[in-house]
Design a protein around this motif. Structure first.
Motif, short mmCIF file in Angstrom:
data_model
loop_
_atom_site.label_atom_id
_atom_site.label_comp_id
_atom_site.label_asym_id
_atom_site.label_seq_id
_atom_site.Cartn_x
_atom_site.Cartn_y
_atom_site.Cartn_z
N ARG A 165 0.83 -1.21 0.00
CA ARG A 165 0.00 0.00 0.00
C ARG A 165 0.86 1.25 0.00
NH1 ARG A 165 -2.73 -3.17 3.85
NH2 ARG A 165 -1.89 -1.88 5.55
N LYS A 201 -7.28 7.02 -0.85
CA LYS A 201 -6.29 5.94 -0.78
C LYS A 201 -5.48 6.01 0.51
CE LYS A 201 -5.73 5.00 -5.68
NZ LYS A 201 -4.81 4.94 -6.81
N HIS A 219 -5.54 3.21 3.46
CA HIS A 219 -4.28 2.63 3.93
C HIS A 219 -4.18 2.72 5.45
CE1 HIS A 219 -0.09 1.87 4.73
NE2 HIS A 219 0.02 3.09 5.23
#
Length: 127
Positions: free
Chosen positions: A61, A94, A98
């Motif tokens: 990630r 994102k 994460h």
């Protein structure tokens, strides 16, 4: 050839002994200390079972977020710097995903019976 128990199996047996055999025979501080020891043994067992996969997923990630590879510790430092220096939007979906996933993976090792963790497993946040 005799099958050897794995490290997690040995640790599970030790924790069970502490909880099921030792603790019922102890009182006060000794019982408390046995419970702490059993919890520590369980934590080490989970660490052995889950840490490698958790670290690999976290690294994947981070590489996707940062656009470069590196050691996990350095990638985390780079992410912190990017956030601190406003090079990464703290509200980016994102990034939030994460951080959420990394937190859940760490709680799976540290506190898998934590009520908020168990509730969070049922949620799918919308970023």
């Amino acid at each position: 050839m005799q099958e050897q128990p794995t490290s997690p199996e040995i640790l599970e047996t030790v924790a069970a002994y502490l909880r099921d055999v030792a603790m019922p025979q102890l009182e006060g501080h000794a019982a408390f200390t046995a419970r702490v020891a059993a919890n520590a043994v369980d934590l080490v067992r989970r660490e052995i079972e889950l840490r490698e996969a958790s670290d690999c997923a976290e690294k994947e990630r981070l590489v996707a977020l940062l656009g470069h590879d590196g050691e996990l510790e350095k990638l985390n430092a780079d992410l912190a710097a990017a956030i601190r220096e406003d090079r990464m939007d703290i509200e980016a979906p994102k990034l939030l995903s994460h951080l959420w996933q990394t937190s859940l993976e760490k709680l799976a090792i540290d506190q898998p019976r934590y009520a908020s963790y168990r509730a969070a497993l049922e949620e799918t946040p919308e970023w």
